[in-house]
Design an enzyme around this catalytic site. Structure first.
Site, PDB file in Angstrom:
ATOM      1  N   GLU A   1       0.827  -1.205   0.000  1.00 37.45           N
ATOM      2  CA  GLU A   1       0.000   0.000   0.000  1.00 37.45           C
ATOM      3  C   GLU A   1       0.864   1.259   0.000  1.00 37.45           C
ATOM      4  OE1 GLU A   1      -4.180  -0.437   0.960  1.00 37.45           O
ATOM      5  OE2 GLU A   1      -3.434  -0.963   2.964  1.00 37.45           O
TER       6      GLU A   1
ATOM      7  N   GLU B   1      -4.741  -8.711   2.858  1.00 39.67           N
ATOM      8  CA  GLU B   1      -5.769  -8.360   3.839  1.00 39.67           C
ATOM      9  C   GLU B   1      -6.993  -9.277   3.782  1.00 39.67           C
ATOM     10  OE1 GLU B   1      -3.176  -4.770   3.614  1.00 39.67           O
ATOM     11  OE2 GLU B   1      -3.931  -6.252   2.186  1.00 39.67           O
TER      12      GLU B   1
END
Length: 266
Positions: A120, A140
């Site tokens: 990210e 995730e």
């Protein structure tokens, strides 16, 4: 210079090097790391002598994401920095480049794991170099979590949507070669040499006119979601003033005189 126990900062010429420095935890994000990153980006923005930023990790790893032990309730290191988060509730998002874009070019030098929060943050960088054994991915969903660092928005704008959705929805790891193949990174180099390659690119940037570099970067991001007509108009607004600077005149003189230019941000 800024820095904390989990974020090392050093200068190499006109380049600021920010190093995630928690190798015993694969550089998992911590409060000291986030505070150090926030302050490092701010330092680079404020100091005109800094012309580029190299972002890397210590111990052969970039970043394995959030400290899941802390998220599970086992406490996070660096409680002494808690007041910084209270003073600026957005600090962690700025640190992770979700809510902040440095005005200087940011070059990522990745070795080892660059997953979850690591991938990210990677999306907030401008140029990306990785060692051959580097691993990328957004894990995730496999842990019942959401990649809230910006990936559901940014990834599809940086790589083809089919690849973005596969990465987001499978939670599988990607090799450096795969990541390069879908356009997530720009260079794959022998293991252990990513930082050297990133510094080489930084030096090439540092040799250019800093006002021009910053204006070009700003224009690229500013116009990314505009129509072509609006983007071209915005480009002129950004670009024309650069031609009136002393740096532009110095660049022309240096070219004519066949010598390296000396830019002064004027």
């Amino acid at each position: 210079m800024a820095g904390t126990e989990h974020l090392a900062v050093r200068r190499e010429g006109a380049t600021l090097v920010l190093t995630l420095n928690r190798p015993e935890a694969k550089n998992a994000l911590s409060l000291p790391m986030l505070v150090g990153l926030h302050d490092g980006w701010a330092e680079a923005d404020a100091d005109d002598s800094i012309r580029s930023i190299v972002f890397t990790g210590a111990g052969g790893t970039f970043c394995a994401g959030m400290d899941l032990k802390a998220l599970a309730g086992n406490g996070m290191a660096g409680e002494q920095y808690r007041d910084r988060l209270k003073a600026d509730p957005d600090l962690h998002w700025k640190a992770m480049l979700r809510h902040h874009r440095p005005r200087k070019p940011v070059i990522a030098a990745v070795e080892g794991y660059c997953v979850a929060g690591g991938t990210e943050m990677l999306q907030g960088t401008d140029i990306r170099v990785a060692g051959e054994s580097a691993t990328f991915g957004l894990f995730e969903v496999k842990r019942g979590l959401f990649p809230i660092g910006g990936s559901t928005v940014r990834l599809q704008r940086q790589i083809p949507r089919t690849h973005a959705l596969e990465m987001l929805l499978t939670g599988r790891p990607y090799t450096a070669r795969e990541a390069a193949g879908i356009g997530l990174i720009g260079h794959v180099v022998p293991d252990g040499t990513a930082l050297a390659k990133a510094m080489e690119i930084a030096e090439q940037i540092n040799a250019c006119g800093p006002l021009a570099v910053e204006a070009v970067k700003a224009s690229v991001y500013e116009t990314a979601e505009m129509t072509e007509a609006d983007g071209l108009a915005a480009e002129l607004k950004r670009g024309w003033p650069v031609f009136d600077t002393a740096d532009a005149k110095e660049g022309a003189r240096a070219f004519a005189e066949k010598r390296p230019p000396v830019y002064k941000r004027e």
